[in-house]
Design an enzyme around this catalytic site. Structure first.
Site, mmCIF file in Angstrom:
data_model
loop_
_atom_site.group_PDB
_atom_site.id
_atom_site.type_symbol
_atom_site.label_atom_id
_atom_site.label_comp_id
_atom_site.label_asym_id
_atom_site.label_seq_id
_atom_site.Cartn_x
_atom_site.Cartn_y
_atom_site.Cartn_z
ATOM 1 N N LYS A 1 6.783 -28.309 15.574
ATOM 2 C CA LYS A 1 6.330 -27.194 14.729
ATOM 3 C C LYS A 1 4.811 -27.024 14.837
ATOM 4 O O LYS A 1 4.066 -28.006 14.698
ATOM 5 C CB LYS A 1 6.727 -27.482 13.274
ATOM 6 C CG LYS A 1 6.388 -26.365 12.343
ATOM 7 C CD LYS A 1 6.780 -26.694 10.917
ATOM 8 C CE LYS A 1 6.204 -25.638 9.998
ATOM 9 N NZ LYS A 1 6.170 -26.064 8.619
ATOM 10 N N LYS B 1 17.166 2.027 35.944
ATOM 11 C CA LYS B 1 18.109 0.897 35.863
ATOM 12 C C LYS B 1 19.343 1.154 36.724
ATOM 13 O O LYS B 1 20.160 0.259 36.906
ATOM 14 C CB LYS B 1 18.501 0.654 34.404
ATOM 15 C CG LYS B 1 17.298 0.223 33.550
ATOM 16 C CD LYS B 1 17.699 -0.321 32.208
ATOM 17 C CE LYS B 1 16.489 -0.649 31.354
ATOM 18 N NZ LYS B 1 16.486 -2.006 30.826
ATOM 19 N N GLY C 1 25.735 -2.395 27.634
ATOM 20 C CA GLY C 1 24.561 -3.160 27.170
ATOM 21 C C GLY C 1 24.018 -2.559 25.887
ATOM 22 O O GLY C 1 23.128 -1.709 25.922
ATOM 23 N N PHE D 1 22.036 1.388 26.785
ATOM 24 C CA PHE D 1 21.478 2.081 25.625
ATOM 25 C C PHE D 1 19.979 2.237 25.864
ATOM 26 O O PHE D 1 19.384 1.494 26.643
ATOM 27 C CB PHE D 1 21.717 1.274 24.347
ATOM 28 C CG PHE D 1 23.060 1.540 23.714
ATOM 29 C CD1 PHE D 1 24.225 1.086 24.318
ATOM 30 C CD2 PHE D 1 23.154 2.255 22.535
ATOM 31 C CE1 PHE D 1 25.467 1.340 23.749
ATOM 32 C CE2 PHE D 1 24.388 2.514 21.956
ATOM 33 C CZ PHE D 1 25.548 2.055 22.558
ATOM 34 N N PRO E 1 14.392 -11.396 32.139
ATOM 35 C CA PRO E 1 15.130 -10.603 33.135
ATOM 36 C C PRO E 1 15.709 -9.352 32.485
ATOM 37 O O PRO E 1 16.002 -9.347 31.292
ATOM 38 C CB PRO E 1 16.258 -11.550 33.571
ATOM 39 C CG PRO E 1 16.369 -12.558 32.483
ATOM 40 C CD PRO E 1 15.014 -12.692 31.860
ATOM 41 N N ASP E 2 15.864 -8.308 33.267
ATOM 42 C CA ASP E 2 16.507 -7.082 32.780
ATOM 43 C C ASP E 2 18.002 -7.220 33.082
ATOM 44 O O ASP E 2 18.440 -7.007 34.221
ATOM 45 C CB ASP E 2 15.907 -5.870 33.507
ATOM 46 C CG ASP E 2 16.496 -4.564 32.992
ATOM 47 O OD1 ASP E 2 17.635 -4.578 32.474
ATOM 48 O OD2 ASP E 2 15.819 -3.540 33.112
ATOM 49 N N ILE E 3 18.763 -7.604 32.078
ATOM 50 C CA ILE E 3 20.189 -7.936 32.289
ATOM 51 C C ILE E 3 20.960 -6.708 32.775
ATOM 52 O O ILE E 3 21.718 -6.760 33.745
ATOM 53 C CB ILE E 3 20.801 -8.488 30.979
ATOM 54 C CG1 ILE E 3 20.018 -9.716 30.511
ATOM 55 C CG2 ILE E 3 22.278 -8.832 31.183
ATOM 56 C CD1 ILE E 3 20.377 -10.205 29.117
ATOM 57 N N ASN F 1 13.989 -8.968 16.925
ATOM 58 C CA ASN F 1 13.877 -7.549 16.551
ATOM 59 C C ASN F 1 14.911 -7.244 15.465
ATOM 60 O O ASN F 1 15.630 -8.129 15.008
ATOM 61 C CB ASN F 1 14.073 -6.666 17.795
ATOM 62 C CG ASN F 1 15.411 -6.916 18.446
ATOM 63 O OD1 ASN F 1 16.454 -6.694 17.852
ATOM 64 N ND2 ASN F 1 15.388 -7.437 19.665
HETATM 65 O O1 PMT Z 1 22.345 -3.499 16.380
HETATM 66 P P1 PMT Z 1 22.143 -2.296 15.469
HETATM 67 O O2 PMT Z 1 21.341 -2.623 14.239
HETATM 68 O O3 PMT Z 1 23.432 -1.595 15.177
HETATM 69 O O4 PMT Z 1 21.218 -1.243 16.261
HETATM 70 C C1 PMT Z 1 21.714 -0.626 17.400
HETATM 71 C C2 PMT Z 1 20.675 -0.579 18.538
HETATM 72 C C3 PMT Z 1 19.531 0.333 18.122
HETATM 73 C C4 PMT Z 1 20.149 -1.981 18.851
HETATM 74 C C5 PMT Z 1 21.456 -0.046 19.799
HETATM 75 O O5 PMT Z 1 21.987 1.229 19.519
HETATM 76 C C6 PMT Z 1 20.523 0.035 21.003
HETATM 77 O O6 PMT Z 1 19.780 0.983 21.209
HETATM 78 N N1 PMT Z 1 20.561 -1.035 21.853
HETATM 79 C C7 PMT Z 1 19.614 -1.181 22.980
HETATM 80 C C8 PMT Z 1 18.298 -1.664 22.461
HETATM 81 C C9 PMT Z 1 17.289 -1.865 23.585
HETATM 82 O O7 PMT Z 1 16.955 -2.971 23.894
HETATM 83 O O8 PMT Z 1 16.922 -0.753 24.179
HETATM 84 P P2 PMT Z 1 15.865 -0.670 25.416
HETATM 85 O O9 PMT Z 1 15.602 0.764 25.559
HETATM 86 O O10 PMT Z 1 14.720 -1.592 25.188
HETATM 87 O O11 PMT Z 1 16.708 -1.219 26.652
HETATM 88 C C10 PMT Z 1 17.449 -0.387 27.498
HETATM 89 C C11 PMT Z 1 18.712 -1.074 27.958
HETATM 90 O O12 PMT Z 1 18.392 -2.229 28.740
HETATM 91 C C12 PMT Z 1 19.624 -1.562 26.853
HETATM 92 O O13 PMT Z 1 20.958 -1.322 27.256
HETATM 93 C C13 PMT Z 1 19.332 -3.052 26.772
HETATM 94 O O14 PMT Z 1 20.509 -3.796 26.339
HETATM 95 C C14 PMT Z 1 19.005 -3.377 28.214
HETATM 96 N N2 PMT Z 1 18.052 -4.491 28.391
HETATM 97 C C15 PMT Z 1 16.793 -4.398 27.902
HETATM 98 C C16 PMT Z 1 15.893 -5.408 28.126
HETATM 99 C C17 PMT Z 1 16.312 -6.548 28.882
HETATM 100 N N3 PMT Z 1 15.495 -7.538 29.111
HETATM 101 N N4 PMT Z 1 17.572 -6.599 29.350
HETATM 102 C C18 PMT Z 1 18.432 -5.598 29.121
HETATM 103 O O15 PMT Z 1 19.608 -5.680 29.552
#
Ligand code: PMT
Length: 404
Positions: free
Chosen positions: A288, A340, A272, A322, A304-306, A209
């Site tokens: 490849k 979460k 996170g 976040f 997994p959702d860390i 991403n």
């Molecule tokens: O890195 P930059 O270019 O500065 O951009 C910043 C950002 C937009 C990446 C950052 O501000 C941000 O939003 N990070 C979280 C991105 C994300 O994965 O969001 P989410 O809404 O999909 O996930 C919610 C939360 O679960 C996040 O804290 C994520 O780290 C966590 N997560 C998500 C999926 C997963 N499998 N495991 C997780 O721990």
């Protein structure tokens, strides 16, 4: 660990009305036993004389790069080597622009290019100059290169207007550079995730991403500035590790999960900020993939959702997640806060014209049970400071309520 207290400071003064406050700062620094060398730009001398600063600093004030007499003593390269810290008070919009461009057109900018010491700027300017996209871009660029920005503060300005652009008070600047942090985050262990993950398709391709890592790195740096011991688990980014932060490099979500779970038990705080891929390719090809059929399907499985796993631990750290959303920001973020089970969630809009992924600036809506705060658009390093202010409040309140 926080950097050691500097004993030799090179103080730069650039040309704004707040230059007179450098005199008070010099007095305070000398009272702390700090050895000072002062360098003024040409514009600074229009606001305060070198003679005034010399009398307070107890040594010659340097103003010119091409001064044979001064260069015969400690030349500018020696001066750059001598400094344990370079501090510029005030840092004007013009000085920041010249530093961002890498110019060496006077003694101060040349010294800053030549030094390996940490550089700290205390910006001061009219609030519209501070908010101008050019200044915001320069502030973000300098911060990404490791320059620390102190302020500016908000309030009434010399021009009769009000807004962000005031120089921090000299006592506050002194406290931020010399005093060990004392707040609720000082000495705490923090684990921060940042950047994207890469999920292999074959040995040469991956799913990923747009995360640059800037937001998470800025949070890690801000926590280190408050005296926390920070470990940053980072997906692939182009950024250098922030000063005083231990970085663990990972690539995939599973690697990030393993690095986090290995360390989280001893942490007080988990942030996170990583954009973890929700899915990975079920069976990455060992070789490849060759171009052939008109269509190619990939079978994806959930990662997994860390963050969720950390929050569900029997003894979880304080957790800040976040939420990256393209629509219905607050509604989706509230759902993630609940689903979460985290203590706080910082929601940002992604995929728009400003903020979010890749960009140097961002805005956040921070939610917790019973509260919300809007942190307006600004460079990610400054936004991270505001977020960590809030974290300090909420974490401090929780720690106080758990004390016997
Ligand atoms: O890195 P930059 O270019 O500065 O951009 C910043 C950002 C937009 C990446 C950052 O501000 C941000 O939003 N990070 C979280 C991105 C994300 O994965 O969001 P989410 O809404 O999909 O996930 C919610 C939360 O679960 C996040 O804290 C994520 O780290 C966590 N997560 C998500 C999926 C997963 N499998 N495991 C997780 O721990």
């Amino acid at each position: 660990m926080p950097p050691p207290r500097p004993t030799r400071i090179l103080l730069g003064v650039s040309g704004g009305i707040a230059a007179y406050k450098a005199a008070e700062l010099i007095r305070l620094l000398r009272a702390e036993g700090v050895e000072l060398r002062v360098v003024m730009t040409a514009a600074a001398q229009a606001f305060i004389t070198p003679l005034s600063l010399q009398a307070l600093a107890g040594g010659e004030v340097r103003c010119d790069l091409l001064d044979p007499r001064a260069e015969a003593g400690m030349d500018h390269i020696e001066l750059a080597r001598w400094a344990e810290l370079v501090l510029v008070v005030p840092a004007t919009a013009d000085l920041m622009a010249r530093l961002a461009a890498g110019l060496a057109d006077d003694l101060l900018t040349t010294l800053i290019l030549a030094t390996t010491a940490p550089v700290v700027l205390a910006p001061a300017m009219n609030h519209r100059m501070w908010r101008h996209p050019a200044t915001q871009h320069n502030a973000a660029l300098l911060a990404a290169r490791g320059v620390r920005l102190l302020g500016p503060a908000e309030g009434d300005q010399a021009c009769g207007e009000s807004g962000p652009g005031r120089l921090l008070e000299p006592a506050e600047i002194l406290a931020r550079i010399l005093r060990r942090p004392q707040g609720p985050l000082a000495g705490r262990r923090a684990l921060v995730t940042a950047g994207p993950t890469r999920e292999p398709i074959d040995p040469v391709r991956y799913l990923s991403n747009r995360s640059s890592g800037r937001m998470g790195y800025a949070v890690a740096a801000a926590l280190a500035g408050r005296g926390s011991r920070v470990v940053l688990v980072s997906g692939p980014t182009a950024l250098g590790p922030p000063a005083g932060v231990e970085r663990i490099a990972v690539e995939t979500a599973l690697e990030m999960q393993a690095a986090v779970l290995e360390r989280v038990a001893t942490c007080d705080l988990f942030v996170g900020a990583a954009a973890v891929a929700d899915y990975r390719v079920a069976d990455p090809a060992p070789e490849k993939l060759k171009k052939g059929a008109a269509e190619l399907g990939l079978r994806l499985v959930r990662n997994p959702d860390i963050l969720g796993e950390v929050a569900a631990l029997a003894r979880p750290p304080f957790t800040l997640g976040f939420a990256a959303e393209t629509e219905r920001l607050e509604e989706h973020a509230r759902a993630k806060l609940a689903a979460k089970g985290v203590d706080m969630i910082a929601a940002n809009r992604v995929g728009g014209e400003t903020g979010g992924f890749e960009r140097e600036e961002n805005a956040l809506l921070v939610l917790w049970r019973g509260g919300r705060r809007v942190l307006p658009l600004c460079p990610k390093p400054l936004l991270a400071e505001s977020l960590v202010d809030l974290l300090e409040e909420r974490f401090g309140a929780q720690a106080a309520s758990q004390d016997p």
